[in-house]
Design an enzyme around this catalytic site. Structure first.
Site, PDB file in Angstrom:
ATOM      1  N   SER A 271       2.609 -46.393  68.134  1.00 44.00           N
ATOM      2  CA  SER A 271       2.374 -47.480  69.082  1.00 44.00           C
ATOM      3  C   SER A 271       0.934 -47.938  68.910  1.00 44.00           C
ATOM      4  O   SER A 271       0.155 -47.299  68.204  1.00 44.00           O
ATOM      5  CB  SER A 271       2.613 -47.013  70.512  1.00 44.00           C
ATOM      6  OG  SER A 271       2.443 -48.079  71.426  1.00 44.00           O
TER       7      SER A 271
ATOM      8  N   ARG B 207       7.186 -49.680  63.340  1.00 44.72           N
ATOM      9  CA  ARG B 207       8.241 -49.362  64.314  1.00 44.72           C
ATOM     10  C   ARG B 207       8.706 -50.649  64.974  1.00 44.72           C
ATOM     11  O   ARG B 207       7.909 -51.551  65.233  1.00 44.72           O
ATOM     12  CB  ARG B 207       7.702 -48.402  65.381  1.00 44.72           C
ATOM     13  CG  ARG B 207       8.763 -47.876  66.356  1.00 44.72           C
ATOM     14  CD  ARG B 207       9.681 -46.906  65.652  1.00 44.72           C
ATOM     15  NE  ARG B 207      10.596 -46.222  66.553  1.00 44.72           N
ATOM     16  CZ  ARG B 207      11.829 -46.617  66.853  1.00 44.72           C
ATOM     17  NH1 ARG B 207      12.295 -47.756  66.352  1.00 44.72           N
ATOM     18  NH2 ARG B 207      12.600 -45.903  67.640  1.00 44.72           N
TER      19      ARG B 207
ATOM     20  N   THR C 261       4.667 -47.758  77.509  1.00 52.81           N
ATOM     21  CA  THR C 261       4.554 -46.321  77.750  1.00 52.81           C
ATOM     22  C   THR C 261       4.540 -46.009  79.243  1.00 52.81           C
ATOM     23  O   THR C 261       5.168 -45.043  79.699  1.00 52.81           O
ATOM     24  CB  THR C 261       3.287 -45.754  77.089  1.00 52.81           C
ATOM     25  OG1 THR C 261       3.310 -46.057  75.686  1.00 52.81           O
ATOM     26  CG2 THR C 261       3.195 -44.254  77.273  1.00 52.81           C
TER      27      THR C 261
ATOM     28  N   CYS D   6      12.014 -55.089  55.500  1.00 46.26           N
ATOM     29  CA  CYS D   6      11.778 -53.644  55.561  1.00 46.26           C
ATOM     30  C   CYS D   6      10.310 -53.352  55.263  1.00 46.26           C
ATOM     31  O   CYS D   6       9.781 -53.795  54.240  1.00 46.26           O
ATOM     32  CB  CYS D   6      12.656 -52.917  54.551  1.00 46.26           C
ATOM     33  SG  CYS D   6      12.294 -51.143  54.445  1.00 46.26           S
TER      34      CYS D   6
ATOM     35  N   CYS E 158      12.263 -44.338  54.078  1.00 50.45           N
ATOM     36  CA  CYS E 158      12.497 -44.883  55.419  1.00 50.45           C
ATOM     37  C   CYS E 158      11.547 -44.282  56.453  1.00 50.45           C
ATOM     38  O   CYS E 158      11.446 -43.066  56.586  1.00 50.45           O
ATOM     39  CB  CYS E 158      13.941 -44.625  55.831  1.00 50.45           C
ATOM     40  SG  CYS E 158      14.358 -45.210  57.477  1.00 50.45           S
TER      41      CYS E 158
ATOM     42  N   CYS F 188      12.007 -47.201  61.365  1.00 52.03           N
ATOM     43  CA  CYS F 188      11.592 -48.291  62.251  1.00 52.03           C
ATOM     44  C   CYS F 188      12.781 -49.011  62.868  1.00 52.03           C
ATOM     45  O   CYS F 188      12.636 -49.666  63.894  1.00 52.03           O
ATOM     46  CB  CYS F 188      10.695 -49.278  61.507  1.00 52.03           C
ATOM     47  SG  CYS F 188      11.555 -50.320  60.307  1.00 52.03           S
TER      48      CYS F 188
ATOM     49  N   CYS G 130      15.928 -52.842  59.833  1.00 52.49           N
ATOM     50  CA  CYS G 130      17.070 -53.269  59.020  1.00 52.49           C
ATOM     51  C   CYS G 130      18.335 -53.382  59.857  1.00 52.49           C
ATOM     52  O   CYS G 130      19.113 -54.333  59.722  1.00 52.49           O
ATOM     53  CB  CYS G 130      17.275 -52.320  57.851  1.00 52.49           C
ATOM     54  SG  CYS G 130      17.538 -50.587  58.316  1.00 52.49           S
TER      55      CYS G 130
END
Length: 621
Positions: free
Chosen positions: A119, A368, A404, A565, A590, A593, A596
């Site tokens: 984050s 992310r 958060t 991606c 990968c 995140c 895709c």
């Protein structure tokens, strides 16, 4: 877990003695074919995962024991992020206060608590204050109070300052710049001290149901499956965890939450969720350019006004001149040639940004997806046997760029509702899995609901002809004056996957080559994420139809998956015969995140969990 391992070893011995294990057969060919305009030969097999090709129809799995060890707890929590850990902590706090025994188990797909957390992050501390009023004494890693707050609009060469008036959602007075992965790890330590059972490295792969249809718990994923989908000698079945109620806190676009939305029709009365992708880097900069506590956000260049997004630059006070930078792109963008990663790299060369980075060096990278639907996109949150908390249903305050604080509060509200019901001796559930609609009522009566309702129109206001600037004008007039009390609620455009235009209707974007000093290539960036997966396992990026990437995505949209991606997972490469192209999936790259799964215009990609422990290894991202 030890009992299960012994049981597995016994089963293995019996299979060997009885000669039940079959020799691996060649992989079953996929019989789908390319359309007649491209080729009449069989489509190269890409997907081998059992969620697409069931094992009960695969002769290589004959004689393999599918028995699973089962364990039981009072509450199971899927995902050790801020929401899941806060729910676990608060359940134990309540149990301790009232002298109750409560078994709470948390399963987490990352190998370590916090290793998959990414984050910005600027934290509004009010919910942490509610969870731990003594968080400072406990050593919570909040080291950087915000001291300077700036906002600006970038043109190609200039920065136009925009004042942050009191009351605007972007104003960060009283907040802290944090490394969220470190905060999550600290929350994990607090949870363990209270008696919560944490199981990192165990990915929840399946929702289990009672006969009455209520949620029974979850199963962790199987391990020891070869890349072609066949069982290895070390194959080991996952285990089952049963509970009175299961909390799903998987984060944005959770793998199991997707199934629950369909099973219980949870999105019947809300709009589709919309998303963005956030890319982040950590830099060690020249100490002369380091201003601990400084925050700067921008919108504008290099994105056009119709592509929602912006950037952040956060100066951390962590004992070294550390700066976190990031770039966010709304996944409702239209041009299939757009690459969020390359936009991020290009942005760093802006005259207002580059001077901070010059002479420094990059130490971390990650990405992310994040929820942007807000109030309009919140689904029904409860169902028999389970409930949703945190970023899984989407409690992010988009104009604040913060989720958060709402995630932690939602976990606490879930804990309070659960504890009250399952410790009530007179409580009787009509289903085997406990149903708690009171959680949703409690959440609607909390400050979370009021906060999200007040900003509900800011993100969709960016869909006018003025784009992002229309959203800024709307915020300045309606939110700042009326505080979200306008008597209307704007709508989103629909699924992000449906927003791409055909490539023939768009102009290709020419991105500059990275200079290796401020901007970088994709693969060297992924290397900094610490991403690792067991190579010999079926790709967890599964395709419902292996022919779609070439027949539709490549032919109509010029293969957008190779650009959206942020980890180089998807590549279109020449077919061995030299006739056309095929999709190659580099699943080991990968970073989890989920972009895709969200942006694929065909909605043909289904992200499922890999073997537990696989994925990025972020250190305080």
């Amino acid at each position: 877990f030890h009992c299960y391992t012994a049981k597995y070893a016994l089963c293995q011995c019996l299979r060997l003695v009885k000669g039940l294990r079959k020799k691996c057969l060649p992989p079953i060919l996929h019989v789908s074919r390319l359309n007649s305009s491209t080729s009449s030969s069989p489509v190269p097999r890409i997907t081998t995962h059992y969620t697409v090709y069931p094992r009960d129809k695969d002769p290589r799995w004959e004689g393999i024991s599918m028995e699973r060890f089962a364990d039981e707890a009072d509450v199971i929590i899927v995902g050790a992020g801020p929401a899941g850990l806060s729910a676990a902590i608060h359940l134990k706090q309540l149990a301790s206060e009232q002298g109750k025994e409560l078994r709470v188990c948390v399963v987490e797909k990352a190998s370590q608590i916090g290793a998959h957390t990414l984050s910005g992050a600027c934290l509004e501390p009010k919910s942490l204050q509610e969870l731990f009023p003594d968080w400072k004494e406990r050593g919570a890693p909040l080291h950087t109070p915000v001291t300077e707050d700036k906002f600006g609009i970038l043109t190609e060469k200039y920065r136009i300052p925009v004042p942050l008036l009191p009351g605007l959602p972007m104003r960060n007075h009283g907040n802290y710049i944090v490394r969220l992965g470190h905060l999550v790890r600290w929350l994990g330590e607090q949870a363990e001290q209270l008696g919560v059972e944490l199981y990192p490295g165990y990915a929840a792969s399946e929702v289990l149901f009672h006969e009455d249809g209520s949620v029974k718990g979850i199963a962790t994923n199987d391990v020891g499956i070869a890349k072609d989908g066949s069982p290895k000698e070390v194959f080991e079945r996952g285990m089952e965890l049963h509970a009175k109620i299961t909390i799903f806190s998987e984060g944005c676009h959770g793998h199991l939450a997707k199934q629950l939305y369909k099973k219980f029709n949870l999105r019947e009365k809300c709009e589709p969720q919309t998303y963005a992708i956030g890319l982040k880097e950590l830099w060690i900069v020249d100490e002369k350019k380091w201003k601990p506590g400084k925050i700067e956000h921008t919108v504008g260049w290099p994105l056009d006004r119709h592509s929602y997004g912006g950037s952040f630059v956060y100066h951390l006070n962590e004992g070294e001149p550390l700066v976190a930078i990031g770039f966010v792109v709304g996944l409702d963008y239209q041009n299939p040639y757009l690459s969020p990663f390359r936009e991020f790299q290009r942005w760093k060369h802006h005259p207002a940004i580059a001077p901070t980075l010059e002479g420094g060096h990059r130490i971390a990278y990650g990405a992310r997806a994040l929820n942007e639907g807000g109030f309009q996109s919140i689904p029904r949150l409860t169902f028999p046997g389970g409930l949703l908390i945190g970023c899984s249903p989407g409690f992010m305050n988009v104009p604040k760029i913060k989720g958060t604080h709402t995630a932690i509060k939602s976990g606490m509200l879930a804990a309070e509702t659960i504890f009250q019901k399952i410790t009530d001796e007179n409580f009787h559930s009509e289903t085997a899995g406990v149903h708690l609609p009171e959680y949703e009522e409690n959440l609607q009566n909390s400050w979370i609901w009021k906060e999200l309702y007040a900003v509900r129109n800011i993100r969709p206001s960016c869909h006018t002809a003025l784009g992002v600037y229309g959203g800024m004008i709307y915020t300045g007039i309606f939110y700042w004056i009326f505080r979200g009390k306008e008597p209307w609620t704007l709508k989103h455009k629909g699924l992000d996957a449906h927003q791409l235009k055909p490539a023939k209707d768009c102009t290709p974007i020419e991105y500059p080559k990275p200079d290796g000093k401020i901007s970088f290539d994709l693969l060297s960036s992924v290397a900094l994420s610490g991403t690792n997966h067991e190579h010999d396992q079926p790709a967890h990026l599964t395709l419902m139809d292996d022919s779609v990437p070439v027949n539709k995505n490549l032919s109509i949209y010029d293969g957008p998956e190779q650009r959206f991606c942020p980890a180089g997972v998807y590549e279109f490469v020449p077919v061995e015969t030299g006739d056309g192209q095929k999709l190659q999936i580099n699943a080991q790259n990968c970073v989890h995140c989920k972009t895709c799964d969200i942006k694929d215009p065909s909605q043909n990609i289904n992200w499922v969990v890999p073997e537990g422990g696989g994925g990025p290894a972020y250190n305080g991202m």
